[in-house]
Design an enzyme around this catalytic site. Structure first.
Site, PDB file in Angstrom:
ATOM      1  CE  LYS A 109      13.847  54.417   7.300  1.00 15.63           C
ATOM      2  NZ  LYS A 109      13.956  55.557   6.364  1.00 15.63           N
ATOM      3  CG  ASN A 110      17.080  54.037   4.129  1.00 21.51           C
ATOM      4  OD1 ASN A 110      15.962  54.360   4.532  1.00 21.51           O
ATOM      5  ND2 ASN A 110      18.194  54.532   4.648  1.00 21.51           N
ATOM      6  NE  ARG A 150      14.268  61.519   5.888  1.00 23.90           N
ATOM      7  CZ  ARG A 150      14.752  60.808   6.873  1.00 23.90           C
ATOM      8  NH1 ARG A 150      14.333  60.987   8.092  1.00 23.90           N
ATOM      9  NH2 ARG A 150      15.663  59.900   6.656  1.00 23.90           N
ATOM     10  CB  CYS A 173      12.361  65.539   8.469  1.00 27.83           C
ATOM     11  SG  CYS A 173      14.117  65.269   8.396  1.00 27.83           S
ATOM     12  NE  ARG A 228      15.383  64.885   4.610  1.00 27.25           N
ATOM     13  CZ  ARG A 228      16.132  63.846   4.935  1.00 27.25           C
ATOM     14  NH1 ARG A 228      16.863  63.885   6.002  1.00 27.25           N
ATOM     15  NH2 ARG A 228      16.140  62.777   4.179  1.00 27.25           N
ATOM     16  N   PRO A 229      16.161  69.831   1.600  1.00 28.79           N
ATOM     17  CG  PRO A 229      18.319  70.522   1.051  1.00 28.79           C
ATOM     18  CD  PRO A 229      17.494  70.001   2.185  1.00 28.79           C
ATOM     19  CB  ILE A 230      13.471  68.270  -3.114  1.00 28.52           C
ATOM     20  CG1 ILE A 230      12.605  69.517  -3.278  1.00 28.52           C
ATOM     21  CG2 ILE A 230      13.027  67.428  -1.948  1.00 28.52           C
ATOM     22  CD1 ILE A 230      11.244  69.193  -3.855  1.00 28.52           C
ATOM     23  CG  ASP A 231      18.886  71.620  -4.111  1.00 24.77           C
ATOM     24  OD1 ASP A 231      18.584  70.886  -3.163  1.00 24.77           O
ATOM     25  OD2 ASP A 231      20.050  72.011  -4.318  1.00 24.77           O
ATOM     26  CG  LEU A 232      21.034  68.032  -5.016  1.00 28.94           C
ATOM     27  CD1 LEU A 232      21.907  67.153  -4.139  1.00 28.94           C
ATOM     28  CD2 LEU A 232      21.906  68.830  -5.982  1.00 28.94           C
ATOM     29  CG  ASP A 260      20.674  56.659   8.414  1.00 27.81           C
ATOM     30  OD1 ASP A 260      20.508  57.872   8.627  1.00 27.81           O
ATOM     31  OD2 ASP A 260      20.166  56.076   7.441  1.00 27.81           O
ATOM     32  NE  ARG A 319      10.044  57.916   9.707  1.00 35.17           N
ATOM     33  CZ  ARG A 319      11.275  58.425   9.640  1.00 35.17           C
ATOM     34  NH1 ARG A 319      11.770  59.113  10.633  1.00 35.17           N
ATOM     35  NH2 ARG A 319      12.019  58.265   8.562  1.00 35.17           N
TER      36      ARG A 319
HETATM   37  C1  UD1 Z   1      18.866  58.783   2.614  1.00 38.60           C
HETATM   38  C2  UD1 Z   1      18.370  57.809   3.640  1.00 38.60           C
HETATM   39  C3  UD1 Z   1      18.656  58.311   5.053  1.00 38.60           C
HETATM   40  C4  UD1 Z   1      20.132  58.673   5.208  1.00 38.60           C
HETATM   41  C5  UD1 Z   1      20.589  59.589   4.091  1.00 38.60           C
HETATM   42  C6  UD1 Z   1      22.096  59.826   4.095  1.00 38.60           C
HETATM   43  C7  UD1 Z   1      16.473  56.813   2.516  1.00 38.60           C
HETATM   44  C8  UD1 Z   1      14.999  56.620   2.455  1.00 38.60           C
HETATM   45  N1  UD1 Z   1      16.938  57.620   3.473  1.00 38.60           N
HETATM   46  O1  UD1 Z   1      18.112  59.980   2.783  1.00 38.60           O
HETATM   47  O2  UD1 Z   1      18.314  57.284   5.972  1.00 38.60           O
HETATM   48  O3  UD1 Z   1      20.311  59.337   6.441  1.00 38.60           O
HETATM   49  O4  UD1 Z   1      20.257  59.018   2.805  1.00 38.60           O
HETATM   50  O5  UD1 Z   1      22.765  58.629   4.018  1.00 38.60           O
HETATM   51  O6  UD1 Z   1      17.209  56.211   1.766  1.00 38.60           O
HETATM   52  N2  UD1 Z   1      20.525  67.314  -0.237  1.00 38.60           N
HETATM   53  C9  UD1 Z   1      20.410  68.531  -0.867  1.00 38.60           C
HETATM   54  N3  UD1 Z   1      19.534  68.646  -1.908  1.00 38.60           N
HETATM   55  C10 UD1 Z   1      18.773  67.590  -2.339  1.00 38.60           C
HETATM   56  C11 UD1 Z   1      18.896  66.356  -1.677  1.00 38.60           C
HETATM   57  C12 UD1 Z   1      19.785  66.239  -0.622  1.00 38.60           C
HETATM   58  O7  UD1 Z   1      21.070  69.494  -0.505  1.00 38.60           O
HETATM   59  O8  UD1 Z   1      18.001  67.774  -3.295  1.00 38.60           O
HETATM   60  C13 UD1 Z   1      21.470  67.164   0.911  1.00 38.60           C
HETATM   61  C14 UD1 Z   1      20.756  66.824   2.230  1.00 38.60           C
HETATM   62  O9  UD1 Z   1      20.290  67.966   2.888  1.00 38.60           O
HETATM   63  C15 UD1 Z   1      21.861  66.107   2.998  1.00 38.60           C
HETATM   64  C16 UD1 Z   1      22.662  65.419   1.901  1.00 38.60           C
HETATM   65  O10 UD1 Z   1      22.281  66.031   0.669  1.00 38.60           O
HETATM   66  O11 UD1 Z   1      22.681  67.052   3.633  1.00 38.60           O
HETATM   67  C17 UD1 Z   1      22.422  63.942   1.798  1.00 38.60           C
HETATM   68  O12 UD1 Z   1      21.018  63.691   1.714  1.00 38.60           O
HETATM   69  P1  UD1 Z   1      20.437  62.481   0.869  1.00 38.60           P
HETATM   70  O13 UD1 Z   1      21.535  61.542   0.515  1.00 38.60           O
HETATM   71  O14 UD1 Z   1      19.598  63.035  -0.223  1.00 38.60           O
HETATM   72  O15 UD1 Z   1      19.493  61.785   1.932  1.00 38.60           O
HETATM   73  P2  UD1 Z   1      18.119  61.094   1.650  1.00 38.60           P
HETATM   74  O16 UD1 Z   1      18.138  60.429   0.316  1.00 38.60           O
HETATM   75  O17 UD1 Z   1      17.016  62.008   1.959  1.00 38.60           O
END
Ligand code: UD1
Length: 418
Positions: free
Chosen positions: A22-23, A92, A116, A121-125, A305, A397
Site C-alpha cells: 500500500k505504501n 489520509r 486520523c 497529521r501535520p503537513i508542515d514539512l 506499523d 484499507r
Molecule cells: C507513512 C506511512 C505510514 C507509517 C508512517 C511512519 C504511507 C502512505 N504511510 O505515513 O504507514 O506509519 O509513514 O513510518 O506511506 N510529521 C510532521 N509534519 C509533517 C509530516 C509528518 O510533524 O509535515 C510527523 C508525523 O506527525 C509523525 C512523523 O512525522 O510523527 C512521521 O510521519 P510520516 O513519516 O510523515 O508518516 P506518513 O508519511 O504520513
C-alpha cells in the site's frame, strides 16, 4: 456491516505470496500524473485506499482502468488542479498528490487531509519542501500552491516518509537540481525512485538520508511492478507467532523486515531468511518469551506499523515486554481491545508494558485503526475460542482479503454480515 469470526487455537501452516505494498502503490499512483503516456502497474493490492487514490486520479482527468491486481493510468488528458474536501478526507495520504499536481499544472488547491486514527497529521514539512523549491503556498480555508518548482535545498526537520515522497515528486516534475537532506529511508521510497527512473527521471540516493533529483526530464509511460508489503508480512508473521505453526512468505525482501524478524527470533521463534522467502516457525512446546524494549523508529528502526501486530503476539508470552511508540500519539488503541481478550497491558503516554499471559481468550472486539485491526486478527488466532472482530473498514484499507490470506494458511476465519 460485516464482521470477522475468528476461531483461534489452530496452528498456521503453509506458504503465501504477500501482496503489493500500500505504501508503495499510493505515491506511485500520484507519480503517474507526471508521466506523458500510459503507465501500467502490476502487483497492485486491491484496497479501499487504492480505490480512493484512483478516484482522485479520475477526478483530475486521468483515464484509469483496474483489472485484478493490474492498474493502467493514462494521465494524458489530466487538467484539473483541485482535489475536493471529500476526496482529501477519503484517504489520509491524499496529501501525496500535492507535489505532482503542482509540478504538472503550476497550481494545486487541496483541503487539509485532517487528523486520523493515529492522532494529528501535520503537513508542515510537505509545505516547507514545496516552498524550498520556489513555489508559493498560502493556507486559507485549504492549501493553495502556485508556481513551477525550480529545485532547491529541502532540509526536512524530521525524516517524514510522505514529505520525502512529495519533495521527490515535485522536484522530478519541476526544473533544476534538488537535494533533500534528512530524507526518510523507508524501502517504499526506493520503490518510488525505481519507478520514476524507469520512466526517465533522475533520482539518486533513496535508502540514504540524502536524495538528489535532477528535474526537467520528460517522463514516458511504462510498466512497473509494485514491491511486496513488508507490513502485511509482519502481520502474518505475528499471526504465526501467536497461533504457532510454520509459515513461509514469498514476495517480500527479508532485509526490509530485519528488526521485526530479530524480535521474533529473540522471542523464541525459528526464523529463516532467504533471498526468495522468509519463514517463521513456532512449534508445540515453544512458548513465546518477552523481549527487550521495542522502540519504534524511522527505518531502519522498528516500524511503527508493526508495533500493534507484534504486541498482539507477545501478549501471550512468558515474561514482559516494554513498547515505546515514538512516531505517533495515538497508536495504542488496540490495547483496550487486547485487554478484552484477557491481555495484561498498561499504557502511560507513549509507553506500554505487556505482561505476558499463557493464553488470550476470544471476545467481541473492534478494529480502531488499520494495523490495530491486523493485530487483533493475529491475537484472535492464538486465543482460545471465537473472536468477533468488527471495524473491518479499517482493515480493508491496507490488507487485501485478510481472511482469505489467513484461511490459505489453515486458519478458521469467516467474514459475515452482522
Ligand atoms: C507513512 C506511512 C505510514 C507509517 C508512517 C511512519 C504511507 C502512505 N504511510 O505515513 O504507514 O506509519 O509513514 O513510518 O506511506 N510529521 C510532521 N509534519 C509533517 C509530516 C509528518 O510533524 O509535515 C510527523 C508525523 O506527525 C509523525 C512523523 O512525522 O510523527 C512521521 O510521519 P510520516 O513519516 O510523515 O508518516 P506518513 O508519511 O504520513
Amino acid at each position: 456491516m460485516s464482521v470477522m469470526y475468528i476461531r483461534g487455537g489452530m496452528p498456521l501452516e503453509g506458504e503465501l505470496a504477500v501482496h503489493g505494498a500500500k505504501n508503495s502503490v499510493l505515491p506511485i499512483l500520484a507519480a503517474c500524473l507526471l508521466a506523458k503516456g500510459p503507465v501500467t502497474l502490476t502487483n497492485c493490492p486491491q484496497l479501499t485506499d487504492v480505490t480512493a487514490a484512483l478516484g482522485i486520479l479520475r477526478h483530475l482527468g486521468c483515464q484509469v482502468e483496474q483489472e485484478g491486481n493490474t492498474i493502467v493510468v493514462d494521465p494524458t488528458g489530466a487538467a484539473g488542479s483541485a482535489i475536493s474536501e471529500e476526496q482529501m478526507r477519503s484517504m489520509r495520504s491524499s496529501i501525496i498528490f500535492l507535489g505532482p499536481l503542482l509540478a504538472r499544472t503550476g497550481e494545486a488547491h487541496l483541503s487539509y487531509p485532517g487528523g486520523c486514527e493515529l492522532g494529528p497529521r501535520p503537513i508542515d514539512l510537505h509545505l516547507s519542501a514545496i516552498r524550498a523549491m520556489g513555489c508559493y503556498v498560502t493556507e486559507d480555508q485549504g492549501i493553495h500552491c502556485q508556481g513551477r518548482p525550480v529545485g532547491g535545498e529541502v532540509q526536512l526537520a524530521l525524516p517524514s516518509v510522505g514529505a520525502t515522497e512529495n519533495a521527490i515528486l515535485c522536484a522530478v516534475g519541476g526544473m533544476g537540481q534538488t537535494t533533500i537532506t534528512n530524507a526518510a529511508r523507508e524501502p517504499e521510497i526506493g520503490d518510488l525512485q525505481s519507478f520514476l527512473n524507469s520512466l526517465g527521471a533522475s533520482v539518486r540516493g533513496a535508502g540514504s538520508s540524502t536524495i538528489m533529483v535532477e528535474g526537467g526530464r520528460p517522463l514516458s509511460g511504462g510498466t512497473f511492478r509494485i514491491m511486496g508489503d513488508r507490513i502485511v508480512a509482519a502481520t502474518l508473521l505475528s499471526a504465526a507467532a501467536a497461533a504457532g505453526g510454520r509459515v513461509r512468505l514469498r514476495g517480500v525482501d527479508w532485509r526490509h523486515l530485519a528488526t521485526v524478524l530479530s524480535v521474533f527470533h529473540q522471542a523464541g521463534c525459528r526464523v529463516e531468511s532467504r533471498l526468495k522467502y522468509v519463514e517463521l516457525e513456532r512449534g508445540k512446546g515453544m512458548p513465546l518469551r518477552g523481549v527487550p524494549t521495542i522502540r519504534t523508529a524511522p527505518y531502519p528502526g522498528f516500524p511503527t506499523d508493526a508495533q500493534a501486530p507484534v504486541m498482539a503476539a507477545l501478549a501471550a508470552s512468558q515474561g514482559c515486554t516494554l513498547f515505546v511508540e515514538t512516531m505517533f500519539d495515538s497508536r495504542y488503541r488496540h490495547v483496550s481491545e487486547l485487554i478484552r481478550m484477557g491481555a495484561d497491558i498498561t499504557t502511560e503516554g507513549r509507553v506500554a508494558l505487556v505482561r505476558g499471559m499463557e493464553r488470550l481468550h476470544g471476545a467481541r472486539v473492534e478494529a480502531c485503526d488499520l494495523r490495530g485491526g491486523g493485530a487483533l486478527a493475529a491475537a484472535a488466532l492464538g486465543a482460545e475460542g471465537t473472536t468477533v472482530l468488527s471495524g473491518l473498514r479499517h482493515i480493508d484499507r491496507g490488507y487485501e482479503g485478510l481472511e482469505k490470506m489467513l484461511c490459505s494458511l489453515g486458519a478458521d476465519v469467516e467474514r459475515r454480515e452482522a
